[in-house]
Design an enzyme around this catalytic site. Sequence first.
Site, PDB file in Angstrom:
ATOM      1  N   HIS A  68      43.275  64.423 -20.912  1.00  0.00           N
ATOM      2  CA  HIS A  68      43.490  65.864 -20.816  1.00  0.00           C
ATOM      3  C   HIS A  68      44.966  66.177 -21.045  1.00  0.00           C
ATOM      4  O   HIS A  68      45.810  65.289 -21.056  1.00  0.00           O
ATOM      5  CB  HIS A  68      43.055  66.366 -19.442  1.00  0.00           C
ATOM      6  N   ALA A 119      50.541  46.792 -30.582  1.00  0.00           N
ATOM      7  CA  ALA A 119      51.334  47.213 -29.423  1.00  0.00           C
ATOM      8  C   ALA A 119      52.165  48.444 -29.757  1.00  0.00           C
ATOM      9  O   ALA A 119      52.703  48.573 -30.860  1.00  0.00           O
ATOM     10  CB  ALA A 119      52.248  46.074 -28.976  1.00  0.00           C
ATOM     11  N   THR A 124      45.727  58.936 -32.032  1.00  0.00           N
ATOM     12  CA  THR A 124      45.377  60.351 -31.918  1.00  0.00           C
ATOM     13  C   THR A 124      44.047  60.684 -32.570  1.00  0.00           C
ATOM     14  O   THR A 124      43.582  61.816 -32.457  1.00  0.00           O
ATOM     15  CB  THR A 124      46.461  61.225 -32.558  1.00  0.00           C
ATOM     16  N   LYS A 125      43.453  59.710 -33.275  1.00  0.00           N
ATOM     17  CA  LYS A 125      42.156  59.939 -33.915  1.00  0.00           C
ATOM     18  C   LYS A 125      41.332  58.660 -33.832  1.00  0.00           C
ATOM     19  O   LYS A 125      41.850  57.596 -33.499  1.00  0.00           O
ATOM     20  CB  LYS A 125      42.326  60.383 -35.368  1.00  0.00           C
ATOM     21  N   ARG A 139      47.745  54.339 -37.808  1.00  0.00           N
ATOM     22  CA  ARG A 139      47.083  54.331 -39.107  1.00  0.00           C
ATOM     23  C   ARG A 139      46.626  52.905 -39.379  1.00  0.00           C
ATOM     24  O   ARG A 139      47.070  51.980 -38.717  1.00  0.00           O
ATOM     25  CB  ARG A 139      47.997  54.845 -40.202  1.00  0.00           C
TER      26      ARG A 139
END
Length: 182
Positions: A68, A119, A124-125, A139
């Site tokens: 959150h 590491a 984020t996706k 990535r």
Amino acid sequence: MDRNLWIKIRCFLMLSGRKRTDYLIRKKVFASVGEGFVFFPRKIPQDPQFIRFHNNVVVATDVMFVNHDIIHEMLNGKSKSDRYKKYFECIEIKDNVFIGAKSLIMPGVTLGPDVVVAAGSVVTKSFGGGVVIGGNPARVIGTLDRLESKRLQYADGKDGHLTKEMEAAIAWERWNETADIQ
């Protein structure tokens, strides 16, 4: 004392990651955990009930899971209202995932199956299917097949019964052979 607070304090004080994992499983802290789950962080996520771990998941030290944010606090202050609500999402870690030390896993992310997180990554996706990811934001930086191949080459000739001193000597020998020393 609040049950969750007691669990967090107890886990922080446990030195063994394996004992910490057993304790977290016994106390049913996460939404679910599969077989072969290992959790090395000493800090338990704020909302562990929003995190699901499948089979053969290894979480290295100091990994953080964020389910959150608290941007609603600032937005409500700016608008002088209670119009904005807390945003939260689940995190799911599927089979055969390794999450490297000091990585950050953000809300709504699904990882796996067969993913390695380098590491220090900020994820984020979602990622799946046999990749190695790293960076900020994370990535794809490689494949799990290539990593497995490299690790097998490294393991060739080792009988698994090396002392720490022997492992260090081998590591320094390999370093000296490959280091770009001028």
